[in-house]
Design a protein around this motif. Sequence first.
Motif, PDB file in Angstrom:
ATOM      1  N   ILE A  41       1.373   4.210  -2.790  1.00 10.95           N
ATOM      2  CA  ILE A  41       0.880   5.563  -2.559  1.00 10.95           C
ATOM      3  C   ILE A  41       1.991   6.590  -2.392  1.00 10.95           C
ATOM      4  O   ILE A  41       1.819   7.773  -2.676  1.00 10.95           O
ATOM      5  N   GLN A  76      -4.929   2.609  -4.790  1.00 12.52           N
ATOM      6  CA  GLN A  76      -4.291   3.720  -4.101  1.00 12.52           C
ATOM      7  C   GLN A  76      -3.577   4.657  -5.069  1.00 12.52           C
ATOM      8  O   GLN A  76      -3.414   5.843  -4.790  1.00 12.52           O
ATOM      9  N   GLN A 133       0.825  -1.211   0.000  1.00  6.79           N
ATOM     10  CA  GLN A 133       0.000   0.000   0.000  1.00  6.79           C
ATOM     11  C   GLN A 133       0.857   1.258   0.000  1.00  6.79           C
ATOM     12  O   GLN A 133       0.625   2.188  -0.777  1.00  6.79           O
TER      13      GLN A 133
END
Length: 554
Positions: free
Chosen positions: A51, A266, A47
């Motif tokens: 991001i 994301q 993640q």
Amino acid sequence: MSEVEPGHQKPPVYESKDVNESPHSDVESAEGKIAPLHRNLHNRHMQMIAIGGAIGAGLFVNTGAALRAGGPGSLLICYLIVGFMLLQTMWALGELAVMYPVNGAYFDYSLRFLDPSWGFAMGWDYAINWLVILPFEITAAGLTIRYWRDDLNIGIWIAVFLTVLSVIQVFGVRGYGEVEFILSIIKVTALTGFIILGIVIDCGGAPVGGYIGGKYWHNPGAFTDFVGFCSVFTTAAFAFGGTEMSGLAAAESANPAKSIPKACKQVFWRIMLFYVIGTLIVGLIVPHDADYLLNASGAGNTSYSPFVVSIKNAGISGLPSVMNVVITLSVISVANSATFGSTRTIQAMAEKGMAPKFFAYIDKHGRPIYCVLLQIAFGFLAFINEASSGSQIFTWLLALSGISNFFVWGSVCLAHIRFRAAWKYNGRSTDELAYVAPWGVYGSYIGLGLNILCLIAEFYVSVQPLDVQAFFENYLAAPIVIALYAFWRIYSAWTKDPTVEKRGWKLWRSVDEIDVFTGIRDTALDVDLAPRVKYDTWGEWVKALPMRLLRSIA
């Protein structure tokens, strides 16, 4: 009409020949018995890699040079175009990476779905890109220290940062993941704070400057000229470069079918929040004709970064130094990603016989150790800055990576198009895919088209001065890719090595030649996947859209 929401569904279990499938068993390589890459990247790592992993000097410093060249309007539009293009690329890459979480993702997909020669060119293009970016980022990190101590030799800081990066490599992919996780949190927090602060400065809430609003969009203006507009595409590509790293990390992800789709989601929010809104704020509070922007470049002193100077000009003390710390950490983060990107690609190429065989070796801790040593060796090129001609040498090194991202991203989109054609040819349906790109194959056509348009725009910029040196400084990656492609075409046609595929002069693989089953992720390893949702009508799909958008944030 039945519409399937892009998401998760367990496909049938196919025979998998992916050597990374078992995290504990050894595999055979050209150099003997070696350990496979370890699947030590978890959902939280993926993640944050998605991001915030690629946010570095390209955004924080090079944005100033792009603003100067094209104006705030060009900056915003070009970042939107490249961001939309990259979003389609990431969706396509996500579908492929979930299905085939193999090492050297982009190289392997070009090799498998397009052509061995093009795969060879893309693999080495991507590897060279990151090999030369490492010394550049280390140099940039060293130069950020000049904000506080311009009396110290930059060689000191180059040695320090190179040592830190070398230590990180000792811990393998887990070290890369943990460092990116921590640094990405810092970058995301700082950029969010800057956007809020930028809005306050623009509205006149700063100690100095008063209300600004959209004044700089009118005077000195939103745009410079068409050449300036086109030139921003390369800066945007450099700033976005590394976003695709989550696809490369699939081979070392504990559960790619769960983590990669989330990481792809994301990317949308990162593009919109940090790149689009961030550059919009910069364009509102910094005039594009500001003299200090002349010195804003990736390897320049961050004293000229629009993110730093805009805060300083607003009369806010302390925060400029904080932002400079964030830039320093961001540059180290990108340097860390550079090491990961090049080593995994070279190791994958060596396994396929397209790089020296000893680079295929992976030690028992899951580290492609010889590839890491090669990348660290390239890091020592940062000491070129000690030479009087160091800046010129660096200009040519960076020329190797200038437009290479467009080739890689375009190849991912094209590989996805060919995969879908071969998947359909074999009688398979998208319902069998664990993750489906939201815009399907149409999104890949759009992504491929935009990549080609960006290459055309940069070619237009490169020939404008009618200067051979200027052309190759901007466009050197193109002839390098062509030369790599031609080399493997000729080598594979004449070599007597039985392991090299003989393809004659076919342009690319036909659908009946494409193997869509080898290397498929064993679905027994994919756990806790959310169910796919089907909609009977377009009306139901539209009605469910707000809730799907909310789920995509999580």
